[in-house]
Scaffold this active site. Structure first.
Site, short mmCIF file in Angstrom:
data_model
loop_
_atom_site.label_atom_id
_atom_site.label_comp_id
_atom_site.label_asym_id
_atom_site.label_seq_id
_atom_site.Cartn_x
_atom_site.Cartn_y
_atom_site.Cartn_z
N CYS A 41 0.81 -1.23 0.00
CA CYS A 41 0.00 0.00 0.00
C CYS A 41 0.84 1.27 0.00
CB CYS A 41 -0.96 0.00 1.19
SG CYS A 41 -2.07 -1.40 1.16
N HIS A 83 -3.32 7.05 0.63
CA HIS A 83 -3.68 5.70 0.23
C HIS A 83 -5.14 5.45 0.62
CE1 HIS A 83 -3.84 1.47 -0.19
NE2 HIS A 83 -3.84 1.23 1.11
N ASN A 107 -9.93 -0.78 -1.94
CA ASN A 107 -8.49 -0.60 -1.79
C ASN A 107 -7.79 -1.29 -2.97
OD1 ASN A 107 -5.81 -0.67 -1.05
ND2 ASN A 107 -6.16 -1.49 1.01
O1 UT7 Z 1 -3.96 -0.67 3.34
C1 UT7 Z 1 -3.77 -1.48 4.41
C2 UT7 Z 1 -4.73 -2.65 4.27
N1 UT7 Z 1 -5.94 -2.44 4.97
C3 UT7 Z 1 -6.12 -2.82 6.22
O2 UT7 Z 1 -5.25 -3.38 6.84
C4 UT7 Z 1 -7.45 -2.55 6.86
C5 UT7 Z 1 -7.36 -1.69 8.08
N2 UT7 Z 1 -8.46 -1.98 8.97
C6 UT7 Z 1 -9.75 -1.67 8.70
O3 UT7 Z 1 -10.01 -1.03 7.70
C7 UT7 Z 1 -10.82 -2.10 9.68
O4 UT7 Z 1 -10.21 -2.60 10.85
C8 UT7 Z 1 -11.78 -3.18 9.07
C9 UT7 Z 1 -12.68 -2.54 8.04
C10 UT7 Z 1 -10.98 -4.30 8.44
C11 UT7 Z 1 -12.67 -3.79 10.17
O5 UT7 Z 1 -13.40 -2.77 10.81
P1 UT7 Z 1 -13.48 -2.78 12.41
O6 UT7 Z 1 -14.36 -1.68 12.80
O7 UT7 Z 1 -12.06 -2.75 12.92
O8 UT7 Z 1 -14.21 -4.15 12.71
P2 UT7 Z 1 -13.72 -5.39 13.58
O9 UT7 Z 1 -12.60 -6.10 12.92
O10 UT7 Z 1 -13.52 -4.97 14.98
O11 UT7 Z 1 -15.00 -6.34 13.51
C12 UT7 Z 1 -16.24 -5.96 14.10
C13 UT7 Z 1 -17.25 -7.03 13.81
C14 UT7 Z 1 -16.77 -8.45 14.13
O12 UT7 Z 1 -17.86 -9.18 14.64
P3 UT7 Z 1 -18.03 -9.40 16.23
O13 UT7 Z 1 -16.80 -10.15 16.63
O14 UT7 Z 1 -18.13 -8.04 16.82
O15 UT7 Z 1 -19.30 -10.20 16.31
C15 UT7 Z 1 -16.40 -8.99 12.77
O16 UT7 Z 1 -16.53 -10.41 12.70
O17 UT7 Z 1 -17.59 -7.02 12.42
C16 UT7 Z 1 -17.46 -8.37 11.90
N3 UT7 Z 1 -17.09 -8.27 10.49
C17 UT7 Z 1 -18.00 -8.16 9.51
N4 UT7 Z 1 -19.34 -8.11 9.52
C18 UT7 Z 1 -19.96 -7.96 8.33
C19 UT7 Z 1 -15.84 -8.29 9.95
N5 UT7 Z 1 -15.93 -8.15 8.60
C20 UT7 Z 1 -17.25 -8.08 8.31
C21 UT7 Z 1 -17.96 -7.93 7.10
N6 UT7 Z 1 -19.30 -7.88 7.16
N7 UT7 Z 1 -17.34 -7.82 5.91
#
Ligand code: UT7
Length: 353
Positions: free
Chosen positions: A112, A280, A310
């Site tokens: 990235c 990015h 992305n």
């Molecule tokens: O360029 C670098 C590459 N990009 C990255 O590394 C991404 C950087 N990180 C992010 O953009 C965010 O952390 C994410 C978008 C990946 C995730 O968002 P978040 O607010 O950090 O969510 P989370 O990982 O804390 O997950 C919250 C909940 C979980 O469920 P529980 O455990 O609360 O029941 C996940 O299982 O959301 C769930 N979840 C989803 N639900 C619906 C994770 N992915 C999804 C999904 N749809 N696609």
């Protein structure tokens, strides 16, 4: 001698997949994806398109904008984390497809942050007087990582293809935190030597921190293993990227503002001197967080992740091209390009357009 951006281009493959299409193949929703990431849709490369194929039309547009032909180029830097081949990557296949001469063609693997690193390298090649016209490409065919069956692909592409089995839906849901984020696309920039001191790349700050490498990485395939690919790896899904999303998010909203201020400070400039910041595009919420920390008004930030997801090394050149096309960036503007990603690699670069 300065390295000046004289042409930009971008290519987005025609297959658009919105969040509703992804909700047909896994437990996710348009609302979850939009609220957490800002992404509405992304584009996927056709099955017969590798990263270098996506790059070709972007390069043609960049060359046309620069008013030069492929024969005028003397160096190619191709940033990608989805190379056509494990080796020799994507730059040599691109060279063949463009019919370039036997000029040096280099792949770089900074994910990235890849395009910020590519610009720094191109700048160094030109400032040192070794080369005069350098082509930079950032292109990704992330579809290669999608751990989906043929049947899943049918359902994601066609709303009338019928429901997916519960088993397959469950399997696709296991990687939903990653698969919904990425899209395919390519951007290209022509960098040329110029004696015009008023334009061009002013400077950069780059960082790498290998101790964070396992925040965002692919475990399988490589010299850590004998043999470097093995059926067991595929059985363990070790070919699929691992993302510690929360941690990467926190690193991004910390280091992207820091490095922006660092590069400005190094050049005796302030945020007030900037006309536009292009970050990015990993997550709209990350970019909003960075914008807030820096106290930047909306007109000084350009985002387009809503439509592309992305595209890793593609995000910055695609956004730069669109910002110029839409008049959000104009010749003479001072822009700051900022990236962070797997490696951990991050950096910021200042350029007077
Ligand atoms: O360029 C670098 C590459 N990009 C990255 O590394 C991404 C950087 N990180 C992010 O953009 C965010 O952390 C994410 C978008 C990946 C995730 O968002 P978040 O607010 O950090 O969510 P989370 O990982 O804390 O997950 C919250 C909940 C979980 O469920 P529980 O455990 O609360 O029941 C996940 O299982 O959301 C769930 N979840 C989803 N639900 C619906 C994770 N992915 C999804 C999904 N749809 N696609």
């Amino acid at each position: 001698m300065r390295a000046v951006i004289t042409g930009t281009g971008r290519y987005i493959p025609p297959t658009t997949v919105d969040n509703h299409a992804l909700a047909r193949i896994m437990d996710t929703s348009d609302e979850w994806i939009q609220v957490r990431t800002g992404i509405v849709e992304r584009h996927y490369a056709d099955d017969d398109m590798a990263s270098s194929d996506l790059a070709v039309p972007a390069v043609r547009d960049a060359l046309e904008a620069a008013g030069i032909g492929p024969e005028d180029l003397d160096y190619v830097i191709f940033a990608t984390m989805t190379p056509d081949y494990y080796f020799p990557g994507s730059a040599p296949p691109l060279q063949e497809k463009l019919g370039l001469g036997d000029i040096p063609c280099l792949d770089i693997r900074q994910q990235c942050a890849g395009f910020v690193y590519a610009l720094q390298l191109g700048d160094a090649l030109i400032r040192s007087g070794q080369y005069r016209r350098v082509l930079l490409v950032g292109a990704e065919a992330h579809v290669m990582f999608m751990p989906w069956s043929r049947r899943t692909w049918e359902v994601v592409r066609d709303p009338d293809a019928g429901p997916l089995s519960e088993d397959e839906r469950r399997k696709n849901t296991e990687t939903r935190d990653r698969t919904v984020l990425f899209g395919d696309g390519a951007g290209a920039v022509v960098l040329e030597a110029s004696e015009d001191d008023g334009r061009g790349i002013l400077g950069h700050v780059l960082h790498t921190r290998g101790s964070e490498a396992r925040r965002l990485w692919v475990n399988g395939g490589g010299s850590n293993y004998r043999p470097y690919f093995h059926p067991d790896m595929f059985a363990r899904d070790d070919h699929i990227p691992i993302v510690e999303g929360r941690k990467v998010y926190a690193l991004a909203v910390t280091h992207m503002p820091e490095v922006t201020l660092e590069v400005l400070d190094r050049h005796g400039l302030t945020l007030d001197d900037l006309d536009l910041v292009i970050m990015h595009q990993a997550n709209l919420r990350i970019n909003e967080g960075v914008q807030k920390r820096l106290g930047l008004p909306d007109e000084k930030v350009f985002n387009n992740i809503q439509h592309y997801g992305n595209t890793t090394a593609g995000t910055i050149p695609i956004a730069l091209h669109e910002a110029l096309e839409q008049g959000r960036a104009r010749p003479g503007d001072l822009v700051c390009l900022v990236g962070l990603g797997s490696g951990l690699n991050w950096g910021a670069l200042l350029c007077r357009l």
